[in-house]
Design a protein around this motif. Structure first.
Motif, PDB file in Angstrom:
ATOM      1  N   GLU A   1     -24.420  82.486  32.239  1.00 55.44           N
ATOM      2  CA  GLU A   1     -24.352  82.371  33.704  1.00 55.44           C
ATOM      3  C   GLU A   1     -25.219  83.437  34.369  1.00 55.44           C
ATOM      4  O   GLU A   1     -25.940  83.158  35.334  1.00 55.44           O
TER       5      GLU A   1
ATOM      6  N   LYS B   1     -24.984  76.096  27.985  1.00 57.75           N
ATOM      7  CA  LYS B   1     -23.764  76.259  28.776  1.00 57.75           C
ATOM      8  C   LYS B   1     -22.799  75.096  28.538  1.00 57.75           C
ATOM      9  O   LYS B   1     -21.593  75.302  28.387  1.00 57.75           O
TER      10      LYS B   1
ATOM     11  N   LYS C   1     -28.878  75.535  30.543  1.00 59.14           N
ATOM     12  CA  LYS C   1     -27.862  74.581  30.997  1.00 59.14           C
ATOM     13  C   LYS C   1     -27.276  73.812  29.813  1.00 59.14           C
ATOM     14  O   LYS C   1     -26.066  73.550  29.770  1.00 59.14           O
TER      15      LYS C   1
ATOM     16  N   GLU D   1     -20.394  83.725  30.137  1.00 56.67           N
ATOM     17  CA  GLU D   1     -20.743  84.580  31.279  1.00 56.67           C
ATOM     18  C   GLU D   1     -22.151  85.148  31.143  1.00 56.67           C
ATOM     19  O   GLU D   1     -22.877  85.297  32.126  1.00 56.67           O
TER      20      GLU D   1
ATOM     21  N   LYS E   1     -23.874  85.846  40.702  1.00 52.28           N
ATOM     22  CA  LYS E   1     -23.530  85.509  39.322  1.00 52.28           C
ATOM     23  C   LYS E   1     -24.308  86.331  38.303  1.00 52.28           C
ATOM     24  O   LYS E   1     -23.953  86.360  37.128  1.00 52.28           O
TER      25      LYS E   1
END
Length: 246
Positions: free
Chosen positions: A158, A191, A188, A155, A50
């Protein structure tokens, strides 16, 4: 690849090991023959992590077509032309629509196949074909542009998250581990917020399902065990046509 070679390889995979890895070999050989004389390259990326630029909101695809200018580990996705997602012969491809949507939104193009069924999706081509009116064309292109910005942010998080998690796992110093843990938790939370924003944007992006329902290429090569040579030639022709417009 000649039609007889394709048919023989497919039947061999189906009879002996109808797995994704077998189909991937077939698809790679087939596509390589089509793009080998172009300015594009075909790469295997299914084992990439990732933290690479190949990450999408729904994972990493199996293969990718890139331009000659592509360089690995750049932060942006410039020069990624199309993802190629592959499934095993006995897999129901229609069970993976959400995965395909995520990869499609990330790149704008995706080729999806199990060696028998071939589907190609292209967001910009869909817009061009369905909105001849200039105002509608600009509107929908801008709408997709806003979604791409949010996806790129997602992304990026990530990738950073994957790097921080790796550092945390390999760090023995408690002070650094605490710092990494704090950064991971903050990422997190970011995200989650970006996911919420993306979900809101996608509520108004109703034509995404239309793109899935109306692929640019939609060809099935086998009817039961009968290989259709005409459809095989049609597939190659349509792929050449698509590549010529990239």
């Amino acid at each position: 690849m000649k039609s007889k070679e394709y048919q023989k390889l497919y039947q061999n995979i189906k009879e002996k090991a109808p797995l994704e890895s077998g189909v991937q070999t077939l698809v790679y050989m087939f596509l390589f023959g089509i793009i080998k004389d172009t300015n594009y390259q075909l790469l295997v990326i299914d084992r990439m992590g990732k933290k690479t630029q190949f990450v999408t909101p729904t994972g990493i695809s199996d293969l990718v077509i890139v331009s000659d200018e592509f360089r690995f580990s750049e932060e942006h996705k410039n020069n990624i032309i199309s993802y190629v997602e592959i499934k095993g012969i006995d897999i129901n491809m229609y069970d993976f629509e959400e995965q395909i949507k995520g990869q499609l939104l990330s790149c704008g193009r995706i080729l999806y196949t199990n060696g028998n069924i071939w589907k190609y999706y292209d967001i910009e081509k869909y817009i061009e074909r369905n909105w001849g009116n200039n105002i509608d064309y600009i509107w929908h292109k801008n709408e997709y542009g806003e979604i791409k910005k949010v996806i790129y942010s997602l992304e990026s998080i990530e990738r950073t998250l994957a790097i921080k998690k790796s550092s945390y796992a390999h760090t023995k110093n408690n002070k650094y581990r605490v710092a990494y843990e704090k950064e991971i938790n903050e990422l997190k939370e970011q995200k989650i917020e970006i996911h919420k924003k993306l979900e809101t944007l996608l509520l108004d992006f109703s034509w995404l399902q239309n793109i899935i329902d109306m692929p640019i290429i939609d060809i099935k090569l086998f009817d039961n065990d009968n290989f259709d040579v005409i459809k095989y030639m049609k597939l190659k022709s349509e792929l050449y046509d698509v590549i010529s417009t990239w």
